[in-house]
Design a protein around this motif. Structure first.
Motif, PDB file in Angstrom:
ATOM      1  N   LEU A   1       0.804  -1.137  -0.106  1.00 14.70           N
ATOM      2  CA  LEU A   1      -0.073  -0.162   0.160  1.00 14.70           C
ATOM      3  C   LEU A   1       1.027   1.196  -0.062  1.00 14.70           C
ATOM      4  CD1 LEU A   1      -2.856   1.117  -0.041  1.00 14.70           C
ATOM      5  CD2 LEU A   1      -2.840   1.255   2.597  1.00 14.70           C
ATOM      6  N   ALA A   2       1.963   1.215   0.862  1.00 13.78           N
ATOM      7  CA  ALA A   2       2.953   2.432   0.991  1.00 13.78           C
ATOM      8  C   ALA A   2       3.236   2.911  -0.232  1.00 13.78           C
ATOM      9  CB  ALA A   2       3.947   2.244   1.852  1.00 13.78           C
ATOM     10  N   LEU A   3       3.760   1.680  -0.927  1.00 14.59           N
ATOM     11  CA  LEU A   3       4.306   1.764  -2.384  1.00 14.59           C
ATOM     12  C   LEU A   3       3.439   2.400  -3.426  1.00 14.59           C
ATOM     13  CD1 LEU A   3       7.060   1.191  -3.942  1.00 14.59           C
ATOM     14  CD2 LEU A   3       6.054  -0.879  -4.621  1.00 14.59           C
ATOM     15  N   ARG A   4       2.026   1.881  -3.249  1.00 11.51           N
ATOM     16  CA  ARG A   4       1.168   2.139  -4.371  1.00 11.51           C
ATOM     17  C   ARG A   4       0.703   3.813  -4.270  1.00 11.51           C
ATOM     18  NH1 ARG A   4      -0.685  -2.109  -7.595  1.00 11.51           N
ATOM     19  NH2 ARG A   4      -1.198  -0.482  -8.776  1.00 11.51           N
ATOM     20  N   LEU A   5       0.621   3.963  -2.898  1.00 13.14           N
ATOM     21  CA  LEU A   5       0.289   5.353  -2.378  1.00 13.14           C
ATOM     22  C   LEU A   5       1.154   6.420  -3.156  1.00 13.14           C
ATOM     23  CD1 LEU A   5      -1.386   4.949   1.027  1.00 13.14           C
ATOM     24  CD2 LEU A   5      -2.565   5.373  -1.052  1.00 13.14           C
ATOM     25  N   GLY A   6       2.530   6.047  -3.591  1.00 13.22           N
ATOM     26  CA  GLY A   6       3.194   7.008  -4.066  1.00 13.22           C
ATOM     27  C   GLY A   6       3.266   6.963  -5.556  1.00 13.22           C
ATOM     28  N   GLU A   7       2.321   6.288  -6.249  1.00 18.90           N
ATOM     29  CA  GLU A   7       2.194   6.238  -7.598  1.00 18.90           C
ATOM     30  C   GLU A   7       0.891   7.004  -8.212  1.00 18.90           C
ATOM     31  OE1 GLU A   7       1.141   2.123  -8.850  1.00 18.90           O
ATOM     32  OE2 GLU A   7       2.992   1.494  -7.837  1.00 18.90           O
ATOM     33  N   PRO A   8       1.175   7.981  -8.989  1.00 18.82           N
ATOM     34  CA  PRO A   8       0.159   9.110  -9.437  1.00 18.82           C
ATOM     35  C   PRO A   8      -1.072   8.365  -9.905  1.00 18.82           C
ATOM     36  CG  PRO A   8       2.247   9.929  -9.955  1.00 18.82           C
ATOM     37  CD  PRO A   8       2.368   8.444  -9.532  1.00 18.82           C
ATOM     38  N   VAL A   9      -0.977   7.427 -10.795  1.00 19.91           N
ATOM     39  CA  VAL A   9      -2.113   6.695 -11.442  1.00 19.91           C
ATOM     40  C   VAL A   9      -2.915   5.935 -10.455  1.00 19.91           C
ATOM     41  CG1 VAL A   9      -2.549   4.679 -12.826  1.00 19.91           C
ATOM     42  CG2 VAL A   9      -0.839   6.305 -13.468  1.00 19.91           C
ATOM     43  N   PHE A  10      -2.272   5.343  -9.207  1.00 19.44           N
ATOM     44  CA  PHE A  10      -3.064   4.596  -8.267  1.00 19.44           C
ATOM     45  C   PHE A  10      -3.902   5.721  -7.594  1.00 19.44           C
ATOM     46  CE2 PHE A  10      -3.493   3.391  -3.900  1.00 19.44           C
ATOM     47  CZ  PHE A  10      -4.056   2.167  -4.129  1.00 19.44           C
ATOM     48  N   LEU A  11      -3.183   6.926  -7.329  1.00 16.71           N
ATOM     49  CA  LEU A  11      -4.074   8.129  -6.445  1.00 16.71           C
ATOM     50  C   LEU A  11      -5.230   8.730  -7.319  1.00 16.71           C
ATOM     51  CD1 LEU A  11      -0.926  10.032  -5.009  1.00 16.71           C
ATOM     52  CD2 LEU A  11      -2.689   8.598  -3.871  1.00 16.71           C
ATOM     53  N   LEU A  12      -4.774   8.873  -8.707  1.00 14.40           N
ATOM     54  CA  LEU A  12      -5.859   9.265  -9.345  1.00 14.40           C
ATOM     55  C   LEU A  12      -6.917   8.235  -9.576  1.00 14.40           C
ATOM     56  CD1 LEU A  12      -6.555  11.096 -11.985  1.00 14.40           C
ATOM     57  CD2 LEU A  12      -5.974   9.312 -13.508  1.00 14.40           C
ATOM     58  N   ARG A  13      -6.735   6.802  -9.707  1.00 12.99           N
ATOM     59  CA  ARG A  13      -7.970   5.933  -9.803  1.00 12.99           C
ATOM     60  C   ARG A  13      -8.625   6.101  -8.346  1.00 12.99           C
ATOM     61  NH1 ARG A  13      -6.043   0.182 -11.259  1.00 12.99           N
ATOM     62  NH2 ARG A  13      -4.815   1.238 -13.025  1.00 12.99           N
ATOM     63  N   LEU A  14      -7.713   6.074  -7.260  1.00 13.40           N
ATOM     64  CA  LEU A  14      -8.519   6.182  -6.068  1.00 13.40           C
ATOM     65  C   LEU A  14      -9.234   7.586  -5.908  1.00 13.40           C
ATOM     66  CD1 LEU A  14      -8.449   4.700  -3.049  1.00 13.40           C
ATOM     67  CD2 LEU A  14      -6.685   6.262  -2.454  1.00 13.40           C
ATOM     68  N   GLY A  15      -8.771   8.620  -6.222  1.00 13.99           N
ATOM     69  CA  GLY A  15      -9.634   9.897  -6.196  1.00 13.99           C
ATOM     70  C   GLY A  15     -10.866   9.927  -7.026  1.00 13.99           C
ATOM     71  N   ALA A  16     -10.373   9.428  -8.356  1.00  9.80           N
ATOM     72  CA  ALA A  16     -11.819   9.125  -9.247  1.00  9.80           C
ATOM     73  C   ALA A  16     -13.113   8.582  -8.792  1.00  9.80           C
ATOM     74  CB  ALA A  16     -11.194   8.830 -10.652  1.00  9.80           C
ATOM     75  N   SER A  17     -12.537   7.336  -8.291  1.00 13.29           N
ATOM     76  CA  SER A  17     -13.378   6.465  -7.700  1.00 13.29           C
ATOM     77  C   SER A  17     -14.054   7.117  -6.413  1.00 13.29           C
ATOM     78  CB  SER A  17     -12.818   5.279  -6.992  1.00 13.29           C
ATOM     79  OG  SER A  17     -13.683   4.012  -6.624  1.00 13.29           O
TER      80      SER A  17
END
Lengths: 186, 212
Positions: B51-67
């Protein structure tokens, strides 16, 4: 219109709190507004029926009115949907009905289609209907003969929708038993 | 029946009613119910190890934010459309975040097809996770359906569809914190089925005259 809306808004707020007098004033003052709105949107028959449906709807969903917002747009949205409902019903009914034979083209060469269950005896039906208990008779009359909706019939009789469904079911069953029984004797 | 008689009859039934709060207040209520539920299931599933690694990825954050944005916009739209007089344009509110969410899923699929990203979406559904996903979506969906049914029902199928989308989007956001791979497609497909059943069962439009 704005002052009018503020007045109606106050009445609705009081009505939501259970003030019957305010509710009566509100519906009485809203009726002409509804009538005008329906007239502007509906060219078909039974416009006053739609006005009454709107009043029933206002009653059914009065909890959705937010007193902080204008009243008339809320009311007109209900009018719009009720008119659309009426238009759909009208179109369905028109599609079900067979077109009349115009005299301009002469009389039809074939006889009118006979109902699947036979022509029946209207007087026999009327007598059988009159013999039904009051509740069943009213339910059959309103729902089957006058083709009113369950909600309209409920408003007209004061019965619940569930009670109406039961009454019409029992009424039809009793009618069928009476009519088929007599036919068997003849 | 004369209109005056109908009015007299309705006035005789002028009981006090519980006024529906504004859509924004009902949105907060829904989140207050749904967030703890999805949080509990997420914690019960356990946070994903990367999770810590993924939270640093812009695409993951974008997907999370869009959701999450889809959840907010769709819930607000579904609740607003149940109030007569609210603009139909509310139905368009979730389109932008939903498009972003779907685009990010599409991009991920494309990268996986080209072999430029580790298989995640295209590995096939994690069927053993279905019970967790169903539990996670259960309460938000039920709460939203109940709230939608309190409305006037002018466009009930659309309201239920938007409410279902909100529940799916919120569950997807929570799942992305726990599930090792993105389950967005599975969530959307599952919720699509649920909403279709709800719409068939309770989706009759303009049930305006039902007393509440």
């Amino acid at each position: 219109m704005r002052a009018d809306d503020t007045h109606l808004r106050d009445l609705m707020r009081a009505a939501q709190s259970g003030d019957g007098r305010a509710y009566g004033s509100l519906l009485t003052e809203a009726a002409p507004i509804i009538r005008r709105a329906v007239a502007g949107r509906w060219r078909g028959p039974d416009a006053e029926d739609i006005v009454q449906e709107v009043l029933l709807s206002v009653h059914g969903v009065r909890h959705t009115y937010d007193p902080a917002r204008p009243f008339v747009p809320w009311l007109l949205a209900i009018v719009q949907y009720r008119v659309a409902d009426a238009a759909r019903r009208h179109a369905r009914r028109a599609a079900r009905e067979t077109s009349e034979c115009g005299f301009a083209h002469g009389l039809p060469e074939v006889a009118a289609p006979v109902a699947e269950e036979g022509p029946g005896d209207p007087q026999l039906l009327a007598r059988a209907l009159a013999d039904l208990p009051e509740g069943q008779r009213r339910a059959v009359q309103l729902l089957k003969l006058e083709e009113r909706s369950l909600k309209e019939a409920a408003a007209a009789t004061g019965m619940s929708v569930g009670a109406l469904k039961v009454a019409v079911h029992r009424g039809i069953k009793a009618l069928r038993a009476k009519l088929t029984g007599r036919e068997g004797e003849e | 029946m004369r209109t005056e008689d109908l009015i007299a009859r309705l006035v005789a039934q002028a009981a006090p009613v519980r006024v529906l709060p504004p859509p924004s207040a009902r949105l907060l209520l829904w989140f207050a119910l749904a967030l703890p539920a999805v949080a509990v299931v997420t914690l019960a599933m356990g946070l994903r190890q990367d999770l810590a690694l993924r939270l640093g990825e812009p695409v993951f954050l974008l997907r999370l934010g869009a959701s999450l944005a889809t959840a907010v916009a769709a819930a607000l739209a579904g609740l607003a459309l149940g109030v007569p007089g609210r603009r139909r344009a509310w139905a368009l509110a979730p389109l932008l975040p939903l498009a972003l969410w779907l685009l990010s899923l599409g991009r991920q699929c494309l990268l996986e097809i080209r072999g430029e990203a580790a298989a995640e979406l295209l590995t096939g559904p994690h069927l053993h996770c279905l019970p967790d996903i169903a539990v996670m979506m259960g309460l938000p969906t039920i709460a939203m359906a109940i709230m939608v049914l309190r409305g006037a029902g002018l466009r009930r199928r659309l309201e239920l569809a938007l409410g279902g989308l909100a529940a799916a989007a919120l569950s997807n956001a929570a799942l992305s914190l726990a599930h090792p791979v993105d389950a967005g497609l599975l969530v959307l497909l599952l919720q699509g089925g649920v909403v279709a059943v709800l719409a068939l069962g309770m989706g009759r439009d303009a049930s305006l005259t039902e007393s509440r």
